[in-house]
Scaffold this motif. Structure first.
Motif, short mmCIF file in Angstrom:
data_model
loop_
_atom_site.label_atom_id
_atom_site.label_comp_id
_atom_site.label_asym_id
_atom_site.label_seq_id
_atom_site.Cartn_x
_atom_site.Cartn_y
_atom_site.Cartn_z
N VAL A 49 23.08 -5.05 27.33
CA VAL A 49 23.17 -4.96 28.88
C VAL A 49 22.77 -6.61 29.32
O VAL A 49 21.67 -6.88 28.89
N ARG A 50 23.44 -7.15 30.17
CA ARG A 50 23.26 -8.60 30.50
C ARG A 50 23.49 -8.52 32.10
O ARG A 50 24.49 -7.98 32.46
N LEU A 51 22.39 -8.99 32.81
CA LEU A 51 22.44 -9.40 34.17
C LEU A 51 21.93 -10.75 34.54
O LEU A 51 21.15 -11.10 34.35
N ASP A 52 23.12 -11.47 35.33
CA ASP A 52 22.75 -12.79 35.56
C ASP A 52 22.50 -12.77 37.30
O ASP A 52 23.19 -12.13 38.09
N ASP A 53 21.41 -13.30 37.59
CA ASP A 53 20.75 -13.62 38.93
C ASP A 53 20.98 -14.93 39.44
O ASP A 53 20.02 -15.65 38.93
N SER A 54 22.09 -15.32 39.90
CA SER A 54 22.20 -16.80 40.34
C SER A 54 21.49 -16.90 41.49
O SER A 54 21.64 -16.33 42.65
N MET A 55 20.90 -18.13 41.81
CA MET A 55 20.33 -18.40 43.04
C MET A 55 20.67 -20.06 43.38
O MET A 55 20.79 -20.79 42.52
N VAL A 56 20.25 -20.30 44.65
CA VAL A 56 20.54 -21.54 45.28
C VAL A 56 19.24 -21.89 46.05
O VAL A 56 18.73 -20.99 46.94
N VAL A 57 18.53 -23.01 45.86
CA VAL A 57 17.39 -23.48 46.75
C VAL A 57 17.90 -23.82 48.11
O VAL A 57 18.71 -24.81 48.19
N ALA A 58 17.47 -23.00 48.99
CA ALA A 58 17.70 -23.37 50.50
C ALA A 58 16.50 -24.15 51.19
O ALA A 58 17.28 -24.94 52.09
N GLU A 59 15.45 -24.26 50.65
CA GLU A 59 14.53 -24.98 51.22
C GLU A 59 13.54 -25.47 50.17
O GLU A 59 13.18 -24.66 49.39
N THR A 102 18.37 -9.81 29.70
CA THR A 102 18.99 -9.37 28.67
C THR A 102 18.25 -8.03 28.09
O THR A 102 17.06 -8.28 27.57
N LEU A 103 19.04 -6.85 27.94
CA LEU A 103 18.22 -5.76 27.14
C LEU A 103 19.29 -4.99 26.46
O LEU A 103 20.34 -4.56 26.92
N PRO A 118 9.92 -10.52 32.08
CA PRO A 118 10.21 -10.47 30.74
C PRO A 118 11.56 -10.14 30.46
O PRO A 118 12.49 -10.02 31.40
N LEU A 119 12.18 -10.54 28.97
CA LEU A 119 13.39 -10.36 28.73
C LEU A 119 14.53 -11.56 29.33
O LEU A 119 15.59 -10.91 29.72
N THR A 120 13.82 -12.52 30.13
CA THR A 120 14.84 -13.48 30.57
C THR A 120 14.80 -14.78 30.20
O THR A 120 14.14 -15.26 29.56
N THR A 121 15.93 -15.67 30.53
CA THR A 121 16.21 -17.12 30.08
C THR A 121 16.51 -17.31 31.52
O THR A 121 17.13 -16.94 32.38
N THR A 122 16.46 -18.91 31.65
CA THR A 122 16.89 -19.77 32.94
C THR A 122 17.86 -20.71 32.52
O THR A 122 17.50 -21.27 31.61
#
Length: 111
Positions: free
Chosen positions: A28-38, A24-25, A2-6
């Motif tokens: 307040v905004r929190l970015d969760d960055s990720m990289v595909v490892a496998e 986003t609430l 919920p409350l997310t965009t990608t």
């Protein structure tokens, strides 16, 4: 979630492909960055968190009776060496509450 965009890199997912999930609430905004490892679709994938949230997530699909079983494992924490032991324990408790419903929905949709 919920409350997310990608936001994602272009093209299809592959090892090295990155994406950011923004929650986003109000202000307040929190970015969760990720990289595909496998990336071994459709049976296995793993991502490493590279932003302010540290950790990893992994999905494995295996045969189960007449169908299949999705096993999702995730570990997350905030902060450096001093805070990570505490925030890792918080993640162990809060993670299943946040991600459990999402994983169940993913498993249901992909049947």
């Amino acid at each position: 979630m919920p409350l997310t965009t990608t936001r994602t890199d272009g093209g299809e997912p592959h090892e090295g492909w990155s994406f950011t999930v923004r929650t986003t609430l109000g202000p307040v905004r929190l970015d969760d960055s990720m990289v595909v490892a496998e990336w071994e679709p459709p049976l296995r994938w793993r991502v490493h968190k590279t932003g302010p949230i540290h950790g990893w997530a992994e999905g494995v699909v295996s045969p189960s009776g007449a169908g299949s079983r999705l096993t999702w494992t995730e570990e997350l924490w905030f902060g450096g060496k001093l805070l990570s032991p505490l925030t890792r324990r918080v993640g162990d408790v809060v993670g299943p509450l946040l991600f459990g419903p999402v994983v169940r929905r993913i498993a249901t949709v992909t049947r």
